[in-house]
Design an enzyme around this catalytic site. Sequence first.
Site, PDB file in Angstrom:
ATOM      1  N   ASP A   1      36.331  54.947  34.647  1.00  0.00           N
ATOM      2  CA  ASP A   1      35.676  55.850  35.601  1.00  0.00           C
ATOM      3  C   ASP A   1      34.408  55.214  36.172  1.00  0.00           C
ATOM      4  O   ASP A   1      33.797  54.359  35.536  1.00  0.00           O
ATOM      5  CB  ASP A   1      35.335  57.171  34.887  1.00  0.00           C
ATOM      6  CG  ASP A   1      35.099  58.308  35.863  1.00  0.00           C
ATOM      7  OD1 ASP A   1      35.426  58.164  37.064  1.00  0.00           O
ATOM      8  OD2 ASP A   1      34.576  59.350  35.429  1.00  0.00           O
TER       9      ASP A   1
ATOM     10  N   HIS B   1      36.709  50.418  43.895  1.00  0.00           N
ATOM     11  CA  HIS B   1      38.052  50.269  43.316  1.00  0.00           C
ATOM     12  C   HIS B   1      38.466  48.797  43.316  1.00  0.00           C
ATOM     13  O   HIS B   1      39.104  48.320  42.382  1.00  0.00           O
ATOM     14  CB  HIS B   1      39.078  51.092  44.098  1.00  0.00           C
ATOM     15  CG  HIS B   1      38.807  52.575  44.076  1.00  0.00           C
ATOM     16  ND1 HIS B   1      38.452  53.240  42.918  1.00  0.00           N
ATOM     17  CD2 HIS B   1      38.844  53.525  45.047  1.00  0.00           C
ATOM     18  CE1 HIS B   1      38.278  54.530  43.196  1.00  0.00           C
ATOM     19  NE2 HIS B   1      38.504  54.722  44.478  1.00  0.00           N
TER      20      HIS B   1
ATOM     21  N   LEU C   1      49.963  40.987  24.253  1.00  0.00           N
ATOM     22  CA  LEU C   1      49.442  42.323  24.544  1.00  0.00           C
ATOM     23  C   LEU C   1      50.423  43.170  25.362  1.00  0.00           C
ATOM     24  O   LEU C   1      51.005  42.680  26.327  1.00  0.00           O
ATOM     25  CB  LEU C   1      48.134  42.175  25.349  1.00  0.00           C
ATOM     26  CG  LEU C   1      47.501  43.468  25.869  1.00  0.00           C
ATOM     27  CD1 LEU C   1      46.849  44.246  24.736  1.00  0.00           C
ATOM     28  CD2 LEU C   1      46.468  43.169  26.956  1.00  0.00           C
TER      29      LEU C   1
HETATM   30  C1  IPE Z   1      39.771  60.222  35.374  1.00  0.00           C
HETATM   31  O1  IPE Z   1      38.707  60.054  36.242  1.00  0.00           O
HETATM   32  C2  IPE Z   1      41.019  59.610  35.952  1.00  0.00           C
HETATM   33  C3  IPE Z   1      41.041  58.146  36.006  1.00  0.00           C
HETATM   34  C4  IPE Z   1      40.127  57.357  35.551  1.00  0.00           C
HETATM   35  C5  IPE Z   1      42.219  57.571  36.586  1.00  0.00           C
HETATM   36  P1  IPE Z   1      38.325  61.163  37.317  1.00  0.00           P
HETATM   37  O2  IPE Z   1      37.136  60.640  38.032  1.00  0.00           O
HETATM   38  O3  IPE Z   1      39.494  61.522  38.130  1.00  0.00           O
HETATM   39  O4  IPE Z   1      37.954  62.395  36.388  1.00  0.00           O
HETATM   40  P2  IPE Z   1      36.986  63.637  36.656  1.00  0.00           P
HETATM   41  O5  IPE Z   1      37.368  64.181  38.004  1.00  0.00           O
HETATM   42  O6  IPE Z   1      35.591  63.126  36.615  1.00  0.00           O
HETATM   43  O7  IPE Z   1      37.265  64.564  35.526  1.00  0.00           O
HETATM   44  C1  IPE Z   2      37.725  55.830  38.734  1.00  0.00           C
HETATM   45  O1  IPE Z   2      36.585  55.874  39.520  1.00  0.00           O
HETATM   46  C2  IPE Z   2      38.957  55.409  39.501  1.00  0.00           C
HETATM   47  C3  IPE Z   2      39.938  56.477  39.673  1.00  0.00           C
HETATM   48  C4  IPE Z   2      39.837  57.681  39.230  1.00  0.00           C
HETATM   49  C5  IPE Z   2      41.150  56.127  40.402  1.00  0.00           C
HETATM   50  P1  IPE Z   2      36.219  57.134  40.421  1.00  0.00           P
HETATM   51  O2  IPE Z   2      36.854  56.928  41.771  1.00  0.00           O
HETATM   52  O3  IPE Z   2      36.577  58.400  39.744  1.00  0.00           O
HETATM   53  O4  IPE Z   2      34.656  56.955  40.537  1.00  0.00           O
HETATM   54  P2  IPE Z   2      33.545  58.093  40.468  1.00  0.00           P
HETATM   55  O5  IPE Z   2      33.802  58.916  39.255  1.00  0.00           O
HETATM   56  O6  IPE Z   2      33.679  58.883  41.728  1.00  0.00           O
HETATM   57  O7  IPE Z   2      32.259  57.344  40.388  1.00  0.00           O
HETATM   58 MG    MG Z   3      35.542  59.634  38.502  1.00  0.00          MG
END
Ligand code: IPE
Ligand code: IPE
Ligand code: MG
Length: 240
Positions: A20, A37, A131
Amino acid sequence: MSAQPSTTTSVPRHIAIIMDGNGRWAKERGLPRTEGHRIGAQSVEEIVEACGELGVEFLTLYAFSSENWKRPKREVDTLMKLLEHFLKSKTPKMMKQNVRLQAIGRLHDLPQSCQDRLHKSIEQTSQNTGLTLILALSYGGREEIIDGIKSLVESVEKGHLDSGMINGDVFSKHLYTRYYPDPDLMIRTSGEMRLSNFLLWQLSYAEFYITEVLWPDFRKPQLIEAIRVYAERERRFGGV
Ligand code: IPE
Ligand code: IPE
Ligand code: MG
């Protein structure tokens, strides 16, 4: 239970990561979220390599949740393109590193070209013995449990299973993760204290490690620190 996590070694047998913070990483730099990303994919590459070197057997990465379909179409499209590009460009490296690729989730929800690419990479790496990298894609823990229940019911209806025999082990064999042990260590980057629908059944006895570090900044030294903290924990599994 067959899916019992390891108890004795200091390196976890199975690590699961909620990757995240890509969006926040980009925002801090005044960049579009998609740039987060893109750099996050470099973290994936580095962490896969490090896990292989450290002797981790299974690495599950939460790459796209059931709920992530709610994001703006542009972001979803970019994530799918990045995934396809990652698989295409990194499969040769996975071959070199002896990495076996797998995927869990409602994979049929992914764009067809992504599914094709994914299945190609899975097939190509299927004989590798290092792995096991498991990508969670269009994955939701509740959805997985529902799919597991449907599969159990079908087995009972077809006469392959007596409902009186259903227990935790049997149910585990109807989940997407039936071939893998439960994670020993769950890492979440960027500080959020929640599971966000990740591996709800399988994480019941995992150790949690939550760091403020954003995913694009999470690299080998941060992984080693997480494993160090894990190794100091005392796992009891309900005993004394
Ligand atoms: C969890 O992150 C999903 C992934 C890392 C793929 P999100 O950013 O979607 O989760 P929330 O919305 O903070 O719960
Ligand atoms: C995690 O980073 C990637 C996915 C959930 C695909 P986020 O896109 O959720 O990044 P934040 O949480 O908005 O910083
Ligand atoms: Mg996120």
